[in-house]
Every structure is written in structure tokens, then in C-alpha cells.
Design a protein around this motif. Structure first.
Motif, mmCIF file in Angstrom:
data_model
loop_
_atom_site.group_PDB
_atom_site.id
_atom_site.type_symbol
_atom_site.label_atom_id
_atom_site.label_comp_id
_atom_site.label_asym_id
_atom_site.label_seq_id
_atom_site.Cartn_x
_atom_site.Cartn_y
_atom_site.Cartn_z
ATOM 1 N N GLU A 67 0.823 -1.202 0.000
ATOM 2 C CA GLU A 67 0.000 0.000 0.000
ATOM 3 C C GLU A 67 0.860 1.254 0.000
ATOM 4 O O GLU A 67 0.558 2.243 -0.676
ATOM 5 N N LYS A 87 -6.731 -2.582 -3.514
ATOM 6 C CA LYS A 87 -6.977 -3.819 -2.760
ATOM 7 C C LYS A 87 -8.424 -3.851 -2.290
ATOM 8 O O LYS A 87 -9.083 -2.821 -2.144
ATOM 9 N N SER A 106 -10.729 -5.194 0.843
ATOM 10 C CA SER A 106 -10.665 -5.639 2.244
ATOM 11 C C SER A 106 -12.061 -5.939 2.752
ATOM 12 O O SER A 106 -13.035 -5.283 2.364
ATOM 13 N N SER A 151 -14.725 -3.362 1.256
ATOM 14 C CA SER A 151 -14.190 -2.056 0.856
ATOM 15 C C SER A 151 -13.235 -2.193 -0.317
ATOM 16 O O SER A 151 -12.494 -3.176 -0.433
ATOM 17 N N CYS A 152 -13.257 -1.169 -1.172
ATOM 18 C CA CYS A 152 -12.311 -1.061 -2.286
ATOM 19 C C CYS A 152 -11.408 0.141 -1.999
ATOM 20 O O CYS A 152 -11.859 1.283 -1.991
ATOM 21 N N ASP A 153 -10.139 -0.124 -1.726
ATOM 22 C CA ASP A 153 -9.181 0.933 -1.358
ATOM 23 C C ASP A 153 -8.142 1.107 -2.459
ATOM 24 O O ASP A 153 -7.582 0.132 -2.964
ATOM 25 N N THR A 189 -4.628 3.497 -3.254
ATOM 26 C CA THR A 189 -3.648 4.439 -2.704
ATOM 27 C C THR A 189 -2.673 4.882 -3.801
ATOM 28 O O THR A 189 -1.969 4.051 -4.365
ATOM 29 N N TRP A 225 -5.985 7.586 -3.808
ATOM 30 C CA TRP A 225 -7.300 7.477 -4.429
ATOM 31 C C TRP A 225 -7.436 8.450 -5.598
ATOM 32 O O TRP A 225 -7.156 9.637 -5.453
ATOM 33 N N ARG A 237 -17.306 2.983 -2.762
ATOM 34 C CA ARG A 237 -16.112 2.216 -2.421
ATOM 35 C C ARG A 237 -16.398 1.114 -1.410
ATOM 36 O O ARG A 237 -15.604 0.185 -1.265
ATOM 37 N N VAL A 238 -17.535 1.178 -0.694
ATOM 38 C CA VAL A 238 -17.853 0.207 0.348
ATOM 39 C C VAL A 238 -19.229 -0.398 0.093
ATOM 40 O O VAL A 238 -20.188 0.314 -0.186
#
Length: 477
Positions: A104, A131, A133, A148-150, A152, A154, A182-183
């Protein structure tokens, strides 16, 4: 105005020295390999200096004309380097950087600088680590779960699409979710099990990341209102299997009865019901069984148990099948067989198979819920099995024996006449026996009275002899 002139002059000077600048977007899933592209001009002769750096972190990797290479302190640990440039591509002016097992923290802006004398080529690359999670990797059935879709860093203005098992995810009713966000927040059920993929689109590029989700609970049957089919008189198992590793407590089986259109309440379990199936050898298997199914045992059943303080339950429906028979001829030569089920909502086809002496005869398969069988023909004797099918294949079967039903039919038509003749004959026989006994009794009584008076017996005997003598004499004359 003078300031603007100086700015234009500086840009022109910069371009005259051969410097160029390109910006590229790169997405990479966490843990994978990222390739940051860097191309120099075809006129730039080899060898040349290559310097890869990251904003606010200094040098990542560099190589001098002499061939010496250097790694930044954050990219080399105990002789293991996570970054490299394939040397075989340098002569083609390809100086792309490979980063293995991206993290990340690797996300950010990178600069590739290629130098040869006064000729300089610069490429700028933004690496975005993506990623997926999950708030609980193995949630319990019915609990709230967040996926969640993260990314880095964003990318503002990016689009998000969620996929479940390679198909677009459709949010369910309940807690609710928005697949454009995103969630995703959902209530954990079996339908959420599988591979979740987040697809992020930005400036014509797309990045994807995936994660696998497993929901623990009652895994068999996997959904409520699953139908279990059984024939009258057979044994059946009602499944109730929990996920491996779970230890359910307070397991309870109930038969549900409809108190109203929308409400089911516990009722009485069948007499042949057993709360443990013969196959239930493991602590996660709480299946039950019915040793001999009756037509009245059909209905809804519920298995429940407590896991980690949460009550889990699964409803299922037992559908019972039987064959009804009726004589369609007054002489009893034909029987109508009807395949009866307590619930036919899943049935799409009925099929009858005739089995004579353990062998299936040619052309013995008939279609339809009801068939007519000629019981006079010896070829139709034996077993007739009704198979019922759903859209995914066979659901179950039930068997009837024609020779038994035809015998019963014959008894009904010819029985009364045979019974009447037997009764009349038996009555006459008893009457004859009774008359014989009465005659024998009278003779016995008469002799008994005579033996009590010997003189009278002599007179009677003498009189009898004289009568016989007179009759003989008359005959001689």
C-alpha cells in the motif's frame, strides 16, 4: 508582461535542451508485480544514466553508464531488492521499472530520468495500489459485513464497479448498499460467498483487485425453503450441516404449522422422527431423519442452533409422494395410477417406468401424471415407478406393484358371490349334522327306556317274532 516573457523563454530553453515529460497512470493489486513504463527517445545512444525516484522519498534505483547500480534504502533489505530494470531492454530504450510484491505504501508519483550528456528524457508515473478488504474474513450468517475497495492514492473522479464471481453484483434488500461506492454493506448470507472483484476506472485505465469471502453458518441446505422429496413408507434425511469449525449448541428441530398466511408456529413432530440421522457422525452435522414417512408428515421443518452467541436457523420443506390407484372397469381389468405429491411447484415432468421381474422392458416408459394399466395382461404385472423431474433433473420417485392391486380388484368384484355360496353350503352341512345327532339321541333314549323293563322287552320281542312268522306263512300260501 515581462514575467510572461521570461516564462516562455524558460520553456523554450528547456525544450531546446532535449527534455521531454510524459505522465502515465498505473494500477496494481496489492501483492502483485507493478511495471512502471519509461521510454527514452530513439536518438539517445546507449549507454546512458537511468535514475528512478519517488516523490518525497528520493532515489528508488539508478544505474550509471559504467554499469554500477544502486538501490534506495527503502527498496533493499538484506540483499533482497524488490525493484529491478531488465537490462536486455536498455538498447531498445526501454527503462521500465519492475516492483515486486507491491504494498500500500508503494503508491505515489515516480519519476524516470534518462541522461546522456545534454539529452534528458523524463517520464512521470503515478502508481496506484488497489486492494479489496473485508471487515470479517469469515463472518457468521446474518451478521453485518462491509467490503471495501481501497486505492492508494485514491483517484478523484474514478468509477467503481463491483463483481461477485465474475458477474455484476446486485445489492439485496435489507441493510442496503451502493455498488458505485467504495464500500458495500450487506447482511452475510450464502449468496455473498465467493470471489469479490473491485474494478476502478480512471483516465482510460482500469485497475482490479479481488478477495475471497466465506460465510459460515448452515451450509446444507444452503438456502431457506429447500425442498426434500420422499416416498410414502420410505426413510428420509432432513439435512442440517454447519460450517466446518463451528460448534453449534442448543440444536433444535421443529415442525412448523401455518397459523396465518405470513406466520409459522412450531407444531408436533411425526412419531417416526429422530433428531439425529444415522449419517450424523460429526459435531457440525445436526441432520435428522424420519424412519417411515407418512403422507401426513409433509410440511415445513426448521433446524436451529446457537453459534458464537448468534442463533442460526434453516427452514426446509418435506414433499411426500404416493401413487393412488383406482379401477376404471367394472370387470376390474384396468387400473388408473396417479402420481400424487403434496407440493408440485417444482415438478416439470412425470415419467412412468415399468419393471417386470427386475428388468425394464422396451417401450415401458410413459409420460404424464396419470396412466392407465391393463392388469389382465401378464406383461403389465410387476413394479410401476413414477419419476418426477424439475428443471435441474430428477427430484424423486415412488413405486407401486400392479399384481397386488389387481388381486385386490379381483376380490372386490368376485368376492361377494363366492362368499354367499360358501355360507349356504356350510349352513346345509351343519343342518344335516344336527338332524343326524337328533336321530341318534332319540334312538339312544328309546333303548335306555326299554332296558329298564326286561319283561316288557320280552313281550315286545315275542310279539315281533310272531308277526314275522305270520307274514312268512302268508307268503307260502
Amino acid at each position: 508582461m515581462k514575467l510572461l516573457e521570461y516564462f516562455i523563454f524558460g520553456v523554450i530553453t528547456f525544450l531546446m535542451t532535449g527534455a521531454q515529460c510524459e505522465v502515465t497512470e498505473v494500477f496494481a493489486e496489492e501483492g502483485s508485480q507493478a511495471v512502471l513504463p519509461c521510454k527514452c527517445g530513439p536518438s539517445l545512444p546507449y549507454p546512458f544514466n537511468i535514475i528512478w525516484s519517488k516523490a518525497n522519498q528520493g532515489t528508488v534505483w539508478r544505474k550509471q553508464k559504467s554499469g554500477m547500480q544502486y538501490w534506495g534504502s527503502n527498496w533493499s533489505s538484506k540483499g533482497n531488492q524488490r525493484v529491478r530494470c531488465p537490462h536486455g531492454q536498455f538498447e531498445r530504450c526501454d527503462c521500465s521499472l519492475q516492483i515486486n510484491s507491491v504494498r500500500e505504501g508503494d503508491g505515489g508519483v515516480y519519476t524516470c530520468r534518462v541522461e546522456h550528456g545534454d539529452q534528458v528524457t523524463e517520464n512521470m508515473v503515478t502508481l496506484r495500489i488497489i486492494k479489496v478488504s473485508i471487515s470479517s474474513l469469515v463472518p457468521i450468517w446474518g451478521s453485518a459485513i462491509a467490503i471495501s475497495c481501497d486505492v492508494t492514492p485514491w483517484p478523484h473522479g474514478a468509477t467503481v464497479q463491483w463483481m461477485l464471481n465474475n458477474s455484476p453484483f446486485v445489492p439485496g434488500a435489507g441493510i442496503g448498499s451502493n455498488t458505485a461506492e467504495r464500500v458495500v454493506i450487506e447482511k452475510a448470507t450464502a449468496r455473498l460467498t465467493g470471489n469479490w472483484t473491485c474494478a476502478v476506472g480512471y483516465k482510460g485505465k482500469e485497475g482490479r483487485a479481488s478477495a475471497t469471502l466465506t460465510v459460515r453458518g448452515i451450509i446444507h441446505p444452503s438456502k431457506d425453503n429447500t425442498k426434500v422429496y420422499a416416498a410414502v413408507g420410505s426413510a428420509v434425511t432432513l439435512p442440517c450441516v454447519f460450517s466446518p469449525g463451528l460448534i453449534p449448541s442448543g440444536t433444535l428441530w421443529e415442525k412448523l404449522k401455518a397459523e396465518s398466511l405470513f406466520r409459522l408456529t412450531p407444531g408436533r413432530l411425526p412419531a417416526s422422527f429422530s433428531p439425529s440421522s444415522p449419517s450424523s457422525r460429526f459435531p457440525v452435522d445436526k441432520s435428522a431423519s424420519l424412519k417411515e414417512v407418512g403422507f401426513e408428515d409433509a410440511g415445513r421443518y426448521r433446524c436451529s442452533g446457537t453459534v458464537e452467541g448468534q442463533r442460526l436457523a434453516r427452514n426446509m420443506q418435506l414433499v411426500v409422494a404416493k401413487i393412488d390407484s383406482s379401477t376404471t372397469s367394472k370387470k376390474g381389468g384396468s387400473v388408473t395410477l396417479t402420481c400424487q405429491l403434496t407440493d408440485t411447484s417444482e415438478v416439470t415432468k412425470y415419467e412412468w417406468v415399468h419393471d417386470l421381474n427386475g428388468t425394464q422392458s422396451a417401450g415401458s416408459i410413459q409420460n404424464g401424471k396419470t396412466i392407465s394399466v391393463n392388469t389382465v395382461s401378464e406383461e403389465n404385472r410387476g413394479e410401476w415407478t413414477c419419476r418426477f423431474y424439475g428443471k435441474d433433473g430428477i427430484l424423486g420417485n415412488v413405486t407401486a406393484h400392479i399384481h397386488l392391486m389387481s388381486a385386490l380388484s379381483g376380490q372386490k368384484s368376485s368376492g361377494p358371490s363366492h362368499n354367499t355360496a360358501a355360507v349356504v353350503g356350510l349352513s346345509l352341512l351343519l343342518l344335516v349334522l344336527l338332524l343326524v345327532l337328533v336321530k341318534m339321541y332319540k334312538n339312544h333314549q328309546r333303548r335306555k327306556r326299554i332296558f329298564q323293563y326286561p319283561a316288557l322287552e320280552t313281550i315286545v320281542h315275542t310279539t315281533s317274532n310272531e308277526r314275522e312268522e305270520r307274514e312268512r306263512n302268508k307268503g307260502k300260501k
